[in-house]
Design an enzyme around this catalytic site. Sequence first.
Site, mmCIF file in Angstrom:
data_model
loop_
_atom_site.group_PDB
_atom_site.id
_atom_site.type_symbol
_atom_site.label_atom_id
_atom_site.label_comp_id
_atom_site.label_asym_id
_atom_site.label_seq_id
_atom_site.Cartn_x
_atom_site.Cartn_y
_atom_site.Cartn_z
ATOM 1 N N SER A 218 0.846 -1.192 0.000
ATOM 2 C CA SER A 218 0.000 0.000 0.000
ATOM 3 C C SER A 218 0.886 1.248 0.000
ATOM 4 O O SER A 218 1.698 1.421 -0.896
ATOM 5 C CB SER A 218 -0.977 -0.051 1.181
ATOM 6 O OG SER A 218 -1.996 0.911 1.045
ATOM 7 N N GLU A 334 -9.633 -5.323 -4.730
ATOM 8 C CA GLU A 334 -9.308 -3.925 -4.471
ATOM 9 C C GLU A 334 -9.399 -3.194 -5.802
ATOM 10 O O GLU A 334 -9.651 -3.806 -6.844
ATOM 11 C CB GLU A 334 -7.919 -3.773 -3.852
ATOM 12 C CG GLU A 334 -6.777 -4.245 -4.740
ATOM 13 C CD GLU A 334 -5.416 -4.117 -4.062
ATOM 14 O OE1 GLU A 334 -5.308 -3.453 -3.033
ATOM 15 O OE2 GLU A 334 -4.447 -4.715 -4.585
ATOM 16 N N HIS A 427 -7.736 -5.698 -0.015
ATOM 17 C CA HIS A 427 -6.476 -4.977 0.101
ATOM 18 C C HIS A 427 -5.792 -5.359 1.414
ATOM 19 O O HIS A 427 -6.365 -5.190 2.488
ATOM 20 C CB HIS A 427 -6.787 -3.478 0.073
ATOM 21 C CG HIS A 427 -5.609 -2.572 0.158
ATOM 22 N ND1 HIS A 427 -4.706 -2.419 -0.871
ATOM 23 C CD2 HIS A 427 -5.200 -1.731 1.144
ATOM 24 C CE1 HIS A 427 -3.801 -1.533 -0.521
ATOM 25 N NE2 HIS A 427 -4.073 -1.103 0.700
#
Length: 519
Positions: A218, A334, A427
């Site tokens: 991320s 995601e 995610h």
Amino acid sequence: MLRLVVALALGAALAPLSAAIKDPIRVTGGLISGVPATDSAVRVYKGIPYAAPPTGNLRWRPPAPVAPWQGLRRADEFSPSCMQTIRDQNRPWTHEFLPHNFVSEDCLYLNVWTAAASAGERRPVLVWIHGGANMDGGSSVALYDGEQLAKKGLVVVTINYRVNIMGFFAHPELTRESERHASGNYGLLDQVAAIRWVKDNIAAFGGDPDRVTVGGQSAGASNTHVLTASPLAKGLLHRAIAQSGSGVTSGSARRLADAEAEGAKFAEAKGARSLAELRAMSWQELMAPLKAGGAAPRFNVVVDGYLLPAPVAEVFAQGRQNDVPTLTGWTADEGGASPRPKITLAAYQERVRQRAGELADTLLRLYPASNDEEAAKAQNDMARDQQRVSTYLWAVNRAKTAKTKVYTYYWTHPLPGPEAAELGAFHSSELPYMFNSLSRSDRPFTAEDRRIAEIMSSYWANFVATGNPNGKGLPYWPPVDEKPGFTMELGTRFQPIPLAGSPAKQQALEKLLAPARAD
């Protein structure tokens, strides 16, 4: 107790490990001692300082050198996390994905896991940068436990870095006081300092300072890309891993002038007339909601001309990057996809027309729908195909100036739990498998989950060691240039899969993404 028994059984199934390295270990600042991990053949060192506390007049300055200490420092507890609002059970990122310790401005510490028996072993090193949108997160997150990767031959380092306003605040006064005429990016400067600490100290833990992989997920993935584009990281990293962070539409940074203007506006809203007044404020005052209401600026990466000389894509286009083998990919649920999408036919069609312009009719023909149920499936299919094609185009663009390999993946295995059918491969859901840290969670993992984690963590360990995830007994994972138009599915199956449902879909999505590719 059951999880402990399972973890011990798995450990026993692996090749025997030699005795752990002996304490004390000398690092920058002084002597430290660690503690045994769950398996006593692995030793862990928690809360090692890699820079001075960034407090007082050091707030919003580059990390300063560690202050030496006398005697033996016990490295047996995680340090506080950097300043943030510690969240609780925030679905789908529940307890095991979040830090739960104290927060402090005094937070520039790292942790090391090693199964080396001596300082001369020179094992490959993974430096892990946590996610959290550069707003929160920390190295004490349960799933970032490095024990199992250490048992596969790595030295694992997890780091804290300044986040939110403490890590990415820019202001005209900060720029003027800087010798480099830059401000913001303090969290990234922390990461460079931590990696430099690894370069200087990791041999004492049996690690190889010339085989350092920097990886993250991320925001940690985005930061990894910044580091591959930063001249300050030259020679410090030799491979890169970017989980949920590579694509032609991902990654952005503010211009310094814009970040300074936002910082000045923020200071005014706080009633601070000078940088000295801002530094005199408590962290509670700084992080409190703005008195005038409205949203605070999003503090994030800045193209500051120093750490980041230009946007990442521009640095790569000019061939000025740190050219290292890269492993990157996304999860299936995601980027606009989900196991149970909810959208009406009319909303789906309108969304495609707004996004695709003159390509809308082509995409609506390739991803057809005549009712709400079909629209939900079509949206999911398009979102997933677009994610894979975007990553592929990123790799193709990268290859114009890079000589090193790229390995891309698509994670498809739902994380088990009461909401698995709703959340799917969300995610961050690959993290417990990549670290092989299933024992750090109370989810109802099965033998199949443990098999997947064993394969997944082996791919990562191989890549850290050699720049290639492949190894004996693993399904073959081709690099992008060897099998164009495909990516590696990881999770439910381990096999190359097409980027899109058909060549026509891939071509249409490449056209859709072409303007972003040119930015």
